[in-house]
Design a protein around this motif. Structure first.
Motif, PDB file in Angstrom:
ATOM      1  N   ARG A 269     -10.162  12.496  15.833  1.00  0.00           N
ATOM      2  CA  ARG A 269      -9.520  12.135  17.110  1.00  0.00           C
ATOM      3  C   ARG A 269      -9.416  13.342  18.030  1.00  0.00           C
ATOM      4  O   ARG A 269      -9.512  13.217  19.249  1.00  0.00           O
ATOM      5  CB  ARG A 269      -8.136  11.541  16.863  1.00  0.00           C
ATOM      6  N   GLN A 270      -9.200  14.515  17.462  1.00  0.00           N
ATOM      7  CA  GLN A 270      -9.152  15.717  18.285  1.00  0.00           C
ATOM      8  C   GLN A 270     -10.510  15.976  18.929  1.00  0.00           C
ATOM      9  O   GLN A 270     -10.597  16.362  20.097  1.00  0.00           O
ATOM     10  CB  GLN A 270      -8.722  16.915  17.436  1.00  0.00           C
ATOM     11  N   CYS A 271     -11.581  15.764  18.172  1.00  0.00           N
ATOM     12  CA  CYS A 271     -12.928  15.929  18.724  1.00  0.00           C
ATOM     13  C   CYS A 271     -13.172  14.912  19.829  1.00  0.00           C
ATOM     14  O   CYS A 271     -13.733  15.238  20.882  1.00  0.00           O
ATOM     15  CB  CYS A 271     -13.961  15.783  17.611  1.00  0.00           C
ATOM     16  N   LEU A 272     -12.749  13.666  19.611  1.00  0.00           N
ATOM     17  CA  LEU A 272     -12.907  12.621  20.622  1.00  0.00           C
ATOM     18  C   LEU A 272     -12.129  12.961  21.889  1.00  0.00           C
ATOM     19  O   LEU A 272     -12.613  12.751  23.009  1.00  0.00           O
ATOM     20  CB  LEU A 272     -12.441  11.282  20.054  1.00  0.00           C
ATOM     21  N   SER A 273     -10.932  13.492  21.724  1.00  0.00           N
ATOM     22  CA  SER A 273     -10.130  13.887  22.878  1.00  0.00           C
ATOM     23  C   SER A 273     -10.835  14.971  23.687  1.00  0.00           C
ATOM     24  O   SER A 273     -10.781  14.981  24.925  1.00  0.00           O
ATOM     25  CB  SER A 273      -8.763  14.397  22.409  1.00  0.00           C
ATOM     26  N   PHE A 274     -11.509  15.868  23.003  1.00  0.00           N
ATOM     27  CA  PHE A 274     -12.267  16.928  23.671  1.00  0.00           C
ATOM     28  C   PHE A 274     -13.389  16.325  24.510  1.00  0.00           C
ATOM     29  O   PHE A 274     -13.629  16.738  25.651  1.00  0.00           O
ATOM     30  CB  PHE A 274     -12.817  17.876  22.616  1.00  0.00           C
ATOM     31  N   ILE A 275     -14.074  15.350  23.960  1.00  0.00           N
ATOM     32  CA  ILE A 275     -15.150  14.678  24.687  1.00  0.00           C
ATOM     33  C   ILE A 275     -14.600  14.032  25.956  1.00  0.00           C
ATOM     34  O   ILE A 275     -15.192  14.147  27.037  1.00  0.00           O
ATOM     35  CB  ILE A 275     -15.834  13.619  23.798  1.00  0.00           C
ATOM     36  N   HIS A 276     -13.475  13.359  25.839  1.00  0.00           N
ATOM     37  CA  HIS A 276     -12.863  12.716  27.012  1.00  0.00           C
ATOM     38  C   HIS A 276     -12.505  13.745  28.081  1.00  0.00           C
ATOM     39  O   HIS A 276     -12.691  13.500  29.282  1.00  0.00           O
ATOM     40  CB  HIS A 276     -11.612  11.953  26.587  1.00  0.00           C
ATOM     41  N   ALA A 277     -12.005  14.917  27.657  1.00  0.00           N
ATOM     42  CA  ALA A 277     -11.665  15.971  28.613  1.00  0.00           C
ATOM     43  C   ALA A 277     -12.913  16.478  29.330  1.00  0.00           C
ATOM     44  O   ALA A 277     -12.915  16.657  30.555  1.00  0.00           O
ATOM     45  CB  ALA A 277     -10.963  17.126  27.886  1.00  0.00           C
ATOM     46  N   LEU A 278     -13.988  16.679  28.585  1.00  0.00           N
ATOM     47  CA  LEU A 278     -15.239  17.149  29.184  1.00  0.00           C
ATOM     48  C   LEU A 278     -15.786  16.131  30.171  1.00  0.00           C
ATOM     49  O   LEU A 278     -16.282  16.491  31.251  1.00  0.00           O
ATOM     50  CB  LEU A 278     -16.270  17.431  28.085  1.00  0.00           C
ATOM     51  N   GLU A 279     -15.711  14.855  29.829  1.00  0.00           N
ATOM     52  CA  GLU A 279     -16.210  13.804  30.708  1.00  0.00           C
ATOM     53  C   GLU A 279     -15.441  13.752  32.025  1.00  0.00           C
ATOM     54  O   GLU A 279     -15.999  13.388  33.061  1.00  0.00           O
ATOM     55  CB  GLU A 279     -16.120  12.445  30.002  1.00  0.00           C
ATOM     56  N   ARG A 280     -14.170  14.145  31.975  1.00  0.00           N
ATOM     57  CA  ARG A 280     -13.336  14.120  33.180  1.00  0.00           C
ATOM     58  C   ARG A 280     -13.310  15.462  33.897  1.00  0.00           C
ATOM     59  O   ARG A 280     -12.585  15.633  34.878  1.00  0.00           O
ATOM     60  CB  ARG A 280     -11.903  13.704  32.806  1.00  0.00           C
ATOM     61  N   GLY A 281     -14.084  16.411  33.395  1.00  0.00           N
ATOM     62  CA  GLY A 281     -14.125  17.730  34.013  1.00  0.00           C
ATOM     63  C   GLY A 281     -12.851  18.524  33.804  1.00  0.00           C
ATOM     64  O   GLY A 281     -12.505  19.384  34.624  1.00  0.00           O
ATOM     65  N   ARG A 282     -12.143  18.258  32.723  1.00  0.00           N
ATOM     66  CA  ARG A 282     -10.886  18.942  32.436  1.00  0.00           C
ATOM     67  C   ARG A 282     -11.036  19.901  31.260  1.00  0.00           C
ATOM     68  O   ARG A 282     -12.038  19.881  30.550  1.00  0.00           O
ATOM     69  CB  ARG A 282      -9.791  17.914  32.121  1.00  0.00           C
ATOM     70  N   HIS A 283     -10.002  20.706  31.069  1.00  0.00           N
ATOM     71  CA  HIS A 283      -9.990  21.618  29.932  1.00  0.00           C
ATOM     72  C   HIS A 283      -9.319  20.947  28.741  1.00  0.00           C
ATOM     73  O   HIS A 283      -8.441  20.102  28.888  1.00  0.00           O
ATOM     74  CB  HIS A 283      -9.236  22.900  30.291  1.00  0.00           C
ATOM     75  N   SER A 284      -9.711  21.360  27.553  1.00  0.00           N
ATOM     76  CA  SER A 284      -9.097  20.853  26.337  1.00  0.00           C
ATOM     77  C   SER A 284      -7.626  21.238  26.297  1.00  0.00           C
ATOM     78  O   SER A 284      -7.227  22.308  26.772  1.00  0.00           O
ATOM     79  CB  SER A 284      -9.816  21.441  25.114  1.00  0.00           C
ATOM     80  N   LEU A 285      -6.804  20.367  25.723  1.00  0.00           N
ATOM     81  CA  LEU A 285      -5.387  20.691  25.554  1.00  0.00           C
ATOM     82  C   LEU A 285      -5.218  21.900  24.644  1.00  0.00           C
ATOM     83  O   LEU A 285      -4.405  22.781  24.898  1.00  0.00           O
ATOM     84  CB  LEU A 285      -4.642  19.486  24.960  1.00  0.00           C
ATOM     85  N   SER A 286      -6.002  21.949  23.571  1.00  0.00           N
ATOM     86  CA  SER A 286      -5.898  23.060  22.610  1.00  0.00           C
ATOM     87  C   SER A 286      -7.086  23.994  22.767  1.00  0.00           C
ATOM     88  O   SER A 286      -7.957  24.072  21.904  1.00  0.00           O
ATOM     89  CB  SER A 286      -5.818  22.518  21.176  1.00  0.00           C
TER      90      SER A 286
END
Length: 308
Positions: A269-286
């Motif tokens: 899920r952490q990896c998936l969250s990273f993908i979502h951040a990249l898709e939105r042009g955002r930085h990872s939370l961690s």
């Protein structure tokens, strides 16, 4: 849509991540164990992927992770920065030069109780973090305390939304010199004050955050996975309104195990969250950068206080 290559010594991860990616549009591009494969095959997987996931440290080194960054691929690590402290400075510099993001493993950022509370945090003035450690012995206490400070600081600095101005650490000791509690005051440039209280040898575990802001007081229990807010009412009717539960939602079990994914699923899920951040042009939370800042401050505290 991202293609994710997996570098790991365990065969289970492609299946775990593929299941998680089903509804995202992204996919697993392949899996390789760098210890059993040629450098060419490993590099080929990196080249054919948009993102590389390394769920656990491989053979005790960060060689594979550094190779990924050098070839300008985003990288998701499933373990915290305290597991590669010596390599972290160089990796931060490499990631900046390659213009890629590196996510590190930090499960706090992905707990539902934190994610659901973030939308309620606005201009925090005080962030108080209390962490009670249990099951420690005087001979093995330094590393767990060090790791706890890094993790707590990483989370607190991210929630503050500012940069550090000054750090003031203090340690309380018993008659024989044993450190029993570490108090850390961090003053931020935006005026926020972070207070960390790390209690060692506690009778019961505890991990909580209290955030005071103009709109009221937000309380987060990380151990039990609950959060609530006291909203400021002001005027002649009173000071604080009734306590409002933020998490878990009404009707849901408030046990931590029912809210957060466990083990393999949580890592995916952490990896998936990273993908979502990249898709939105955002930085990872961690992010690696955030974790490295927390690591640097913790090392400064270690130098100041000595054995804690």
């Amino acid at each position: 849509m991202y293609s994710v290559g997996i570098l790991s010594g365990q065969r289970k991860w492609p299946e775990v991540l593929s299941e998680m990616l089903k509804s995202s549009g992204s996919s697993v591009s392949g899996w390789i164990n760098p210890q059993e494969s040629s450098v060419f095959d490993t590099q080929q997987l990196i080249d054919f992927s948009d993102l590389i996931w390394i769920p656990e440290k491989i053979s005790g080194t960060m060689d594979a992770a550094i190779q990924v960054i050098r070839h300008s691929r985003h990288l998701s690590l499933g373990f915290p920065v305290v597991e590669f402290m010596e390599e972290a400075p160089g990796m931060v510099k490499l990631a900046h030069e390659a213009r890629v993001q590196v996510q590190i493993g930090h499960q706090d950022w992905y707990q539902p109780v934190i994610r659901s509370s973030m939308m309620h945090i606005c201009h925090p003035q005080s962030i108080r973090f209390i962490d009670h450690l249990t099951g420690l012995t005087p001979d093995s206490v330094h590393r767990p305390a060090f790791n706890a400070i890094v993790a707590d600081l990483d989370l607190a600095l991210g929630l503050s939304g500012s940069t550090v101005r000054r750090v003031r650490p203090h340690v309380s000791r018993m008659l024989d010199g044993t450190a029993i509690q570490i108090d850390i005051r961090v003053e931020m440039h935006n005026g926020t004050v972070i207070s960390l209280v790390i209690r060692k040898f506690a009778a019961a575990a505890g991990r909580s955050i209290e955030i005071i802001q103009p709109s009221g007081i937000l309380m987060i229990d990380l151990l039990n996975g609950t959060s609530s807010i006291l909203e400021y009412s002001g005027g002649s009717k009173g000071f604080m309104g009734p306590e409002k539960v933020l998490w878990p939602p009404e009707g849901e079990n408030n046990k931590f195990s029912s809210q957060a994914a466990e083990g393999d699923e949580q890592a995916a899920r952490q990896c998936l969250s990273f993908i979502h951040a990249l898709e939105r042009g955002r930085h990872s939370l961690s992010s690696l950068e955030g974790a490295f800042k927390a690591l640097e401050i913790t090392r400064q505290i270690e130098t100041t206080l000595g054995d804690f």
